[in-house]
Design an enzyme around this catalytic site. Structure first.
Site, PDB file in Angstrom:
ATOM      1  N   ARG A  63      -8.849  -7.900 -74.624  1.00 20.10           N
ATOM      2  CA  ARG A  63      -8.377  -9.227 -74.231  1.00 20.10           C
ATOM      3  C   ARG A  63      -7.120  -9.545 -75.021  1.00 20.10           C
ATOM      4  O   ARG A  63      -7.011  -9.187 -76.193  1.00 20.10           O
ATOM      5  CB  ARG A  63      -9.427 -10.298 -74.549  1.00 20.10           C
ATOM      6  CG  ARG A  63     -10.583 -10.360 -73.596  1.00 20.10           C
ATOM      7  CD  ARG A  63     -11.483 -11.559 -73.901  1.00 20.10           C
ATOM      8  NE  ARG A  63     -12.104 -11.462 -75.199  1.00 20.10           N
ATOM      9  CZ  ARG A  63     -11.722 -12.123 -76.278  1.00 20.10           C
ATOM     10  NH1 ARG A  63     -10.707 -12.971 -76.214  1.00 20.10           N
ATOM     11  NH2 ARG A  63     -12.331 -11.970 -77.416  1.00 20.10           N
ATOM     12  N   TYR A 191      -8.054  -5.076 -67.617  1.00 22.48           N
ATOM     13  CA  TYR A 191      -9.096  -4.864 -68.616  1.00 22.48           C
ATOM     14  C   TYR A 191     -10.041  -6.051 -68.801  1.00 22.48           C
ATOM     15  O   TYR A 191      -9.595  -7.184 -69.011  1.00 22.48           O
ATOM     16  CB  TYR A 191      -8.468  -4.525 -69.979  1.00 22.48           C
ATOM     17  CG  TYR A 191      -9.505  -3.963 -70.893  1.00 22.48           C
ATOM     18  CD1 TYR A 191      -9.868  -2.630 -70.797  1.00 22.48           C
ATOM     19  CD2 TYR A 191     -10.194  -4.779 -71.779  1.00 22.48           C
ATOM     20  CE1 TYR A 191     -10.877  -2.116 -71.581  1.00 22.48           C
ATOM     21  CE2 TYR A 191     -11.206  -4.270 -72.562  1.00 22.48           C
ATOM     22  CZ  TYR A 191     -11.540  -2.944 -72.466  1.00 22.48           C
ATOM     23  OH  TYR A 191     -12.543  -2.440 -73.236  1.00 22.48           O
ATOM     24  N   GLY A 192     -11.313  -5.773 -68.812  1.00 20.61           N
ATOM     25  CA  GLY A 192     -12.376  -6.685 -69.263  1.00 20.61           C
ATOM     26  C   GLY A 192     -12.126  -8.155 -69.017  1.00 20.61           C
ATOM     27  O   GLY A 192     -11.883  -8.591 -67.893  1.00 20.61           O
ATOM     28  N   LYS A 200     -15.004 -14.527 -69.056  1.00 19.27           N
ATOM     29  CA  LYS A 200     -14.418 -15.454 -70.039  1.00 19.27           C
ATOM     30  C   LYS A 200     -13.627 -16.569 -69.351  1.00 19.27           C
ATOM     31  O   LYS A 200     -13.669 -17.729 -69.770  1.00 19.27           O
ATOM     32  CB  LYS A 200     -13.518 -14.689 -71.001  1.00 19.27           C
ATOM     33  CG  LYS A 200     -14.217 -13.554 -71.737  1.00 19.27           C
ATOM     34  CD  LYS A 200     -15.357 -14.034 -72.579  1.00 19.27           C
ATOM     35  CE  LYS A 200     -15.915 -12.923 -73.450  1.00 19.27           C
ATOM     36  NZ  LYS A 200     -17.057 -13.385 -74.255  1.00 19.27           N
ATOM     37  N   HIS A 220     -20.494 -19.711 -75.706  1.00 16.96           N
ATOM     38  CA  HIS A 220     -20.384 -18.274 -75.979  1.00 16.96           C
ATOM     39  C   HIS A 220     -21.619 -17.868 -76.781  1.00 16.96           C
ATOM     40  O   HIS A 220     -21.530 -17.615 -77.984  1.00 16.96           O
ATOM     41  CB  HIS A 220     -19.092 -18.034 -76.775  1.00 16.96           C
ATOM     42  CG  HIS A 220     -18.712 -16.605 -76.931  1.00 16.96           C
ATOM     43  ND1 HIS A 220     -17.872 -16.180 -77.933  1.00 16.96           N
ATOM     44  CD2 HIS A 220     -19.040 -15.492 -76.233  1.00 16.96           C
ATOM     45  CE1 HIS A 220     -17.691 -14.864 -77.847  1.00 16.96           C
ATOM     46  NE2 HIS A 220     -18.396 -14.427 -76.824  1.00 16.96           N
ATOM     47  N   SER A 242     -16.928 -12.156 -82.372  1.00 13.52           N
ATOM     48  CA  SER A 242     -17.069 -10.742 -82.022  1.00 13.52           C
ATOM     49  C   SER A 242     -17.276  -9.900 -83.279  1.00 13.52           C
ATOM     50  O   SER A 242     -16.932 -10.305 -84.384  1.00 13.52           O
ATOM     51  CB  SER A 242     -15.858 -10.262 -81.232  1.00 13.52           C
ATOM     52  OG  SER A 242     -14.696 -10.696 -81.858  1.00 13.52           O
ATOM     53  N   CYS A 244     -20.088  -9.216 -84.647  1.00 10.26           N
ATOM     54  CA  CYS A 244     -21.178  -9.697 -85.498  1.00 10.26           C
ATOM     55  C   CYS A 244     -22.542  -9.340 -84.919  1.00 10.26           C
ATOM     56  O   CYS A 244     -23.571  -9.815 -85.388  1.00 10.26           O
ATOM     57  CB  CYS A 244     -21.075 -11.197 -85.702  1.00 10.26           C
ATOM     58  SG  CYS A 244     -19.655 -11.671 -86.701  1.00 10.26           S
ATOM     59  N   ASP A 269     -24.110 -12.873 -73.927  1.00 10.60           N
ATOM     60  CA  ASP A 269     -22.752 -13.357 -74.195  1.00 10.60           C
ATOM     61  C   ASP A 269     -22.512 -14.833 -73.860  1.00 10.60           C
ATOM     62  O   ASP A 269     -21.769 -15.487 -74.556  1.00 10.60           O
ATOM     63  CB  ASP A 269     -21.748 -12.485 -73.418  1.00 10.60           C
ATOM     64  CG  ASP A 269     -20.326 -12.596 -73.943  1.00 10.60           C
ATOM     65  OD1 ASP A 269     -20.147 -12.631 -75.175  1.00 10.60           O
ATOM     66  OD2 ASP A 269     -19.382 -12.649 -73.132  1.00 10.60           O
ATOM     67  N   SER A 359     -13.981   0.309 -76.627  1.00  8.22           N
ATOM     68  CA  SER A 359     -14.474   0.916 -75.376  1.00  8.22           C
ATOM     69  C   SER A 359     -15.805   0.271 -74.992  1.00  8.22           C
ATOM     70  O   SER A 359     -16.521  -0.269 -75.834  1.00  8.22           O
ATOM     71  CB  SER A 359     -14.621   2.426 -75.541  1.00  8.22           C
ATOM     72  OG  SER A 359     -15.437   2.750 -76.642  1.00  8.22           O
ATOM     73  N   ARG A 360     -16.132   0.325 -73.720  1.00  8.08           N
ATOM     74  CA  ARG A 360     -17.227  -0.518 -73.212  1.00  8.08           C
ATOM     75  C   ARG A 360     -18.138   0.215 -72.240  1.00  8.08           C
ATOM     76  O   ARG A 360     -17.745   1.220 -71.639  1.00  8.08           O
ATOM     77  CB  ARG A 360     -16.623  -1.713 -72.448  1.00  8.08           C
ATOM     78  CG  ARG A 360     -15.698  -2.591 -73.256  1.00  8.08           C
ATOM     79  CD  ARG A 360     -16.472  -3.619 -74.015  1.00  8.08           C
ATOM     80  NE  ARG A 360     -15.629  -4.446 -74.872  1.00  8.08           N
ATOM     81  CZ  ARG A 360     -15.938  -5.695 -75.202  1.00  8.08           C
ATOM     82  NH1 ARG A 360     -17.023  -6.272 -74.739  1.00  8.08           N
ATOM     83  NH2 ARG A 360     -15.157  -6.366 -76.029  1.00  8.08           N
TER      84      ARG A 360
HETATM   85  C1  OXD Z   1     -15.749 -10.919 -76.284  1.00  5.46           C
HETATM   86  C2  OXD Z   1     -16.544 -10.166 -75.293  1.00  5.46           C
HETATM   87  O1  OXD Z   1     -14.608 -10.538 -76.534  1.00  5.46           O
HETATM   88  O2  OXD Z   1     -17.677 -10.589 -75.029  1.00  5.46           O
HETATM   89  O3  OXD Z   1     -16.251 -11.910 -76.805  1.00  5.46           O
HETATM   90  O4  OXD Z   1     -16.059  -9.160 -74.744  1.00  5.46           O
HETATM   91 MN    MN Z   2     -18.148 -12.437 -75.934  1.00  7.18          MN
END
Ligand code: OXD
Ligand code: MN
Length: 581
Positions: A63, A191-192, A200, A220, A242, A244, A269, A359-360
Site C-alpha cells: 500500500r 497491489y492489495g 481498505k 481495523h 501492522s 503485530c 482485519d 508477500s501475501r
Molecule cells: C494492512 C493490511 O496493511 O491488512 O493493514 O494489509
Molecule cells: Mn490491515
C-alpha cells in the site's frame, strides 16, 4: 449501477466490458486470463490444487500511503493525519490519468457485497477494473456477482470504485477517496489494499465516514470468539498496527485447549459494528477471505492458516520451489535447492529474501479450520471486549484494562507501536497509530475520537476496553512473553474481567492483573520476568506522555476536551495528585 458503469467506461474507454456473475466457470476463465499474462502461474496442481502465484511489478508491492488521498472541500475535514486533495482538483488530475486508461483492455465490472449476503449490516460496492488478478482476488475477499446484483436491485445505494492499472508507474499512481460522494478512484497500482477496493478503501476509509454519519463503527479490528469450558463463546475485537500479529491472534491454536479454552475466527482485519436492539455492540466481518502476510507464517506461528492455504489460494510475490510449491522465509524449512525468488530469478543468498517481506496469500475464510460457526451470522456477534495493542519494548505491561469507556478511548487514541531494527534500523521509534486507523480513517481523526466518545454514550452494554503488549523485552533484549498460542492466557484474563471474576490492581494507567489472577501454569516464567511484564515505570510513562501531548497538539482545538481531561488524569495519577480510580 448501469449508469455508473457507462460513465466509467466513457472515461476509461475499454475495448470490452464484462459484468461478473461470480460463477465458477467465470472464475476459471478469469484465472486463465491471468495466467496468459507473464506475471501469473499455476502452482503444483497435485499438492496445491487450484493455487496460483502472481508477481506484481517490483515497484508495486505494498500500500502506498503517501499516494493515498481523502478528497473533501476543506483540508481541515480530513485532518492532520491524512493527505488531502480538493475534490474538483482530484477529479481533474486523476481523471486525466484514467482517461483512456483501459484502451485495448477489458473492463471487468465486479458487483460485490461486504458482509454476509443476507445481513442487514452488509453493504454493496461495485468495482470496475482492468486487472483479472483483482477480479480473482475480489472473488475470494468479498461476495461477488449475481448475489450482489440481486441485493442491489434498482437501488443507487452502492459504493462505486474505478480501478485501472494505468502504466504502473509510481509517479502516476493515486488512490483517492471522495467520502461525501462515496466514490473511490485508484490508478497505477495492481497491489492489495491499493487495488482491491472493497477492503481498505471501502470497508475502512469510506465506511468509517459513513459510520460516523449513521451512528455505527467501521474499525481495523480482528474479531475472535473465545470458547470457555462448557461451550460458552465470548467475542472480542482487537486493533493492532501492522506487524503485530493480528491474523495469528485471530486464528490462534490455544495453549489452553486441554482446559477447554479455544479460539474461533470471525475476522482478521476489519469489523463493522452496530448497536443491537439488546444494547450490545454487534460485529460482522465485512470480508470473506484473508489477505495475509506470508513471511513468518508456519505450522508453529499459524497452523490454522497453513491448513487453509494448500488449495484455492492466490499467492502474491512469494518464492517458488522447482516443483511448483510456494515458499517464503519463516515457513519452517531451509531454502530449497533451485528456489526461484518473487522476482522470478534464481535465489542467491547474497541478494536477500526469496519472498518479498510483504508477500501475501489470498484465501477464503471458510477454508480455515478455526472459522467460527457464526462467521456468516447476519446479526453479527456481540462484542464483550475491545483490545488495543502495539509493539512496546519497554513501556506497556502485558495487559491492562481501562477504567471506563472514556479512558479506553484515550488508550486507543494514544496507541503506538515501535519500529523494529529489521524494518528501519531505528529501534524504538514510536509511531502513534490511534486504534490502528492512522492510514484508514476517512476523515479528521479528532472527529473520529469524538465519534468513539459519542458511541460510548449510546451503547447500553459497551465492551470493556483493554490494552495488550506481547512484545515487552527484558534487559537482555529478549521477549519476556512467549506469545502465539500462549496469548490465550491473556484472553482468558480478559474474559474473566468481563465476567467480573479476575482480580486486578489499580495503577495510574489502568487495572493490571494481580500476581495470581493470570493462568501461568506450565509456562515456567521466573518471578523477575513476571515483575518486568507487569511493571508500570513512571519515568518511561513520563516520556510517553510528553510524546502523546505533542501528538494531540496536532489536532489543535478540534481534539475532544474529554481526551485532554483523560491525559491530565494520567499525569495527575502519576504525580500522586489523585488516586487511581
Ligand atoms: C494492512 C493490511 O496493511 O491488512 O493493514 O494489509
Ligand atoms: Mn490491515
Amino acid at each position: 449501477m448501469e449508469a455508473w458503469v457507462d460513465q466509467a467506461a466513457q472515461l476509461a474507454k475499454p475495448d470490452r466490458i464484462v459484468v461478473c456473475d461470480g460463477s465458477e466457470g467465470e472464475n476459471q476463465a478469469i484465472l486463465r486470463e491471468m495466467v496468459q499474462h507473464s506475471d501469473s502461474f499455476e502452482l503444483n496442481p497435485k499438492t496445491y490444487p487450484n493455487c496460483y502465484l502472481h508477481r506484481s511489478s517490483p515497484s508495486d508491492v505494498a500500500r502506498t500511503e503517501h499516494l493515498t488521498f481523502i478528497c473533501m472541500p476543506e483540508k481541515e475535514d480530513v485532518g492532520p493525519t491524512n493527505n488531502w486533495m480538493d475534490p474538483g482538483g482530484a477529479k481533474y488530475k486523476i481523471g486525466a490519468l484514467l482517461n483512456g486508461a483501459m484502451r485495448g483492455r477489458t473492463m471487468y465490472v465486479v458487483p460485490y457485497i461486504m458482509g454476509p449476503a443476507n445481513s442487514p449490516l452488509s453493504k454493496v460496492g461495485v468495482e470496475a477494473t482492468d486487472s483479472p488478478y483483482v477480479v480473482a482476488n475480489m472473488r475470494i475477499m468479498a461476495r461477488i456477482g449475481k448475489v450482489a446484483i440481486d441485493r442491489l436491485g434498482n437501488s443507487t445505494d452502492f459504493v462505486p470504485g474505478l480501478h485501472s492499472l494505468g502504466d504502473l508507474d509510481p509517479l502516476r499512481r493515486y488512490i483517492v477517496h471522495f467520502p461525501e460522494e462515496r466514490l473511490i478512484w485508484s490508478v497505477g497500482s495492481g497491489y492489495g489494499g491499493n487495488a482491491l477496493l472493497g477492503k481498505k478503501c471501502f470497508a475502512l476509509r469510506i465506511a468509517s465516514y459513513m459510520a460516523r454519519q449513521q451512528g455505527w463503527m467501521a474499525e481495523h479490528m480482528l474479531i475472535l470468539g473465545l470458547e470457555s469450558p462448557g461451550g460458552k463463546v465470548t467475542y472480542m475485537a482487537a486493533a493492532f498496527p501492522s506487524a503485530c500479529g493480528k491474523t495469528n491472534l485471530a486464528m490462534m491454536v490455544s495453549a489452553l485447549e486441554a482446559q477447554g479454552y479455544r479460539v474461533w475466527t470471525v475476522g482478521d482485519d476489519i469489523a463493522w459494528m452496530h448497536i443491537g436492539s439488546d444494547g450490545y455492540l454487534q460485529a460482522i466481518n465485512p470480508e470473506a477471505g484473508f489477505f495475509g502476510v506470508a513471511p513468518g507464517t508456519s505450522m508453529k506461528t499459524n497452523p490454522n492458516v497453513m491448513r487453509a492455504i494448500n488449495r484455492n489460494t492466490i499467492f502474491t510475490n512469494v518464492g517458488v520451489t522447482p516443483n511448483g510449491e510456494p515458499w517464503w522465509e519463516g515457513i519452517g524449512t531451509e531454502h530449497p535447492m533451485g528456489l526461484i525468488t518473487w522476482r522470478g530469478e534464481r535465489w542467491d543468498p547474497a541478494k536477500g529474501a526469496a519472498a518479498h517481506p510483504n508477500s501475501r496469500y489470498t484465501v477464503a475464510a471458510r477454508q480455515s479450520p478455526s472459522i467460527s460457526p457464526r462467521f456468516e451470522d447476519p446479526e453479527g456477534v456481540p462484542i464483550s471486549a475491545f483490545i488495543f495493542g502495539g509493539r512496546r519494548a519497554r513501556l506497556a505491561p502485558l495487559v491492562y484494562e481501562a477504567f471506563d469507556w472514556r479512558h479506553g478511548v484515550y488508550i486507543g487514541a494514544t496507541m503506538a507501536s515501535e519500529t523494529t531494527a529489521a524494518a528501519t534500523g531505528d529501534v524504538g521509534i514510536t509511531r502513534r497509530d490511534p486504534m490502528a486507523m492512522l492510514p484508514f480513517c476517512g476523515y479528521n481523526m479528532a472527529d473520529y475520537f469524538e465519534h468513539w466518545l459519542a458511541m460510548g454514550k449510546r451503547i447500553l452494554h459497551p465492551p470493556k476496553i483493554f490494552h495488550v503488549n506481547w512484545f515487552r523485552k527484558g534487559a537482555d533484549g529478549r521477549f519476556l512473553w512467549p506469545g502465539y498460542g500462549e496469548n490465550v492466557r491473556v484472553l482468558k484474563w480478559i474474559l474473566e474481567r468481563v465476567e467480573g471474576t479476575a482480580q486486578a490492581e489499580e495503577t495510574p494507567i489502568g487495572f493490571v492483573p494481580t500476581r495470581n489472577s493470570l493462568t501461568l501454569d506450565g509456562l515456567n516464567l521466573s518471578s523477575d520476568t513476571l515483575r518486568e511484564l507487569f511493571r508500570v515505570e513512571a519515568d518511561d510513562w513520563e516520556l510517553d506522555l510528553a510524546d502523546t501531548r505533542e501528538f494531540f497538539g496536532k489536532f489543535g482545538r478540534r481534539l475532544p476536551q474529554a481526551l485532554q481531561e483523560e491525559y491530565q488524569g494520567v499525569v495527575r495519577r502519576f504525580e500522586g495528585a489523585i488516586p487511581a480510580r
